[in-house]
Design a protein around this motif. Sequence first.
Motif, mmCIF file in Angstrom:
data_model
loop_
_atom_site.group_PDB
_atom_site.id
_atom_site.type_symbol
_atom_site.label_atom_id
_atom_site.label_comp_id
_atom_site.label_asym_id
_atom_site.label_seq_id
_atom_site.Cartn_x
_atom_site.Cartn_y
_atom_site.Cartn_z
ATOM 1 N N ASN A 191 0.822 -1.217 0.000
ATOM 2 C CA ASN A 191 0.000 0.000 0.000
ATOM 3 C C ASN A 191 0.851 1.260 0.000
ATOM 4 N N GLU A 192 2.049 1.173 0.522
ATOM 5 C CA GLU A 192 2.949 2.333 0.448
ATOM 6 C C GLU A 192 3.314 2.614 -1.005
ATOM 7 N N VAL A 193 3.529 1.562 -1.784
ATOM 8 C CA VAL A 193 3.832 1.733 -3.206
ATOM 9 C C VAL A 193 2.613 2.285 -3.948
ATOM 10 N N LYS A 226 0.187 4.139 -2.652
ATOM 11 C CA LYS A 226 0.024 5.552 -2.273
ATOM 12 C C LYS A 226 1.086 6.434 -2.928
ATOM 13 N N TYR A 227 2.268 5.886 -3.153
ATOM 14 C CA TYR A 227 3.336 6.655 -3.782
ATOM 15 C C TYR A 227 2.949 7.053 -5.208
ATOM 16 N N PHE A 228 2.229 6.173 -5.895
ATOM 17 C CA PHE A 228 1.788 6.458 -7.265
ATOM 18 C C PHE A 228 0.413 7.125 -7.291
ATOM 19 N N GLY A 229 -0.065 7.582 -6.145
ATOM 20 C CA GLY A 229 -1.291 8.358 -6.092
ATOM 21 C C GLY A 229 -2.558 7.565 -5.910
#
Length: 328
Positions: free
Chosen positions: A168-170, A172-175
Amino acid sequence: MLEDQKKEQAAPSPEFFGSNKKVIQPVKGKKKNYFIKHWQIYSMLIPGILYFIIFKYIPLGGIVIAFQDYNVFNGVFDSPWVGFKHFKNLFEYPEFYQVLNNTILISLYQLILGFPAPIILALLLNEVRKMMFKRTIQTVLYLPHFLSWVIVGGLVISFLSPSTGLVNEVIKYFGGAPIFFVQEPEYFRGIIVSSAIWKEVGWGTIIYLAAIAGINPELYEAAEVDGAGKLRQAISITIPSILPTIMVLLLLKIGNILDLGFEQIYMLLNPLVRDTGEVFDTYIYRVGLLGGQYSYTTAIGLFKSVVGFILLVGANKLSKKITGNSVY
């Protein structure tokens, strides 16, 4: 003249037919019992035999409660017999078909995606020539096999956490918005299959690497002389040579198609994904042990065993007819 001499030499002497003929009798030595002679070797079987007798064969007597309205206080001998009542109820409950569907789907996913994974990985590792790198990769791959599902389940939940999980961090990183993977029914089966592959793929690879190690190296040398590349060698030499090992493991997998294991599903199962994730093992625990329906869940267990036996025998005959390889 020469013919007469040959006949005289070939003719048996009169003593051969006489009473002085002596028949050599074999000397009868003292016979030793084979098992007594090799008792040290056979004594090593005792722990395994005791294990199967105590934990596999003696508990088979509990099957009788599938034909009873079993009561804990009355025991097996005083509980009333009801025949096939629980088997009839088994096929009348809609919940049973839902659990059966979940079990078959997850088992098929693991068979289609999980079974070839260690074979492919073994073929790739077999081509690695740097032994230090190869051993390091092997150690990293089969290490998860020695971890319990309590630990692996905790790692999976942490890895997929909507707040701190790496996935989920990845996202969220891509929006993107965080996804509650473990609580979404459409993701649950994929999580089960992928986590099972990650945990057991390394251990299965060891078996296939051991089978590959027994292949005659001269076959590869002859193939190289004929101009065969690595892919052709794998298709024409390696895979046919380990085919008996593949078929035995495949047959055992088919025989256990309704037995997914309790620990993995139980660690990741929650009420939000019960409709798509509950299998026979967790259903038996919830309804049988927690709900006290011992006879009904014993009937389910017997149903699983009979289906697994039929699938194993059928697949074994089919494999023996097509490939010539079988379990027995």
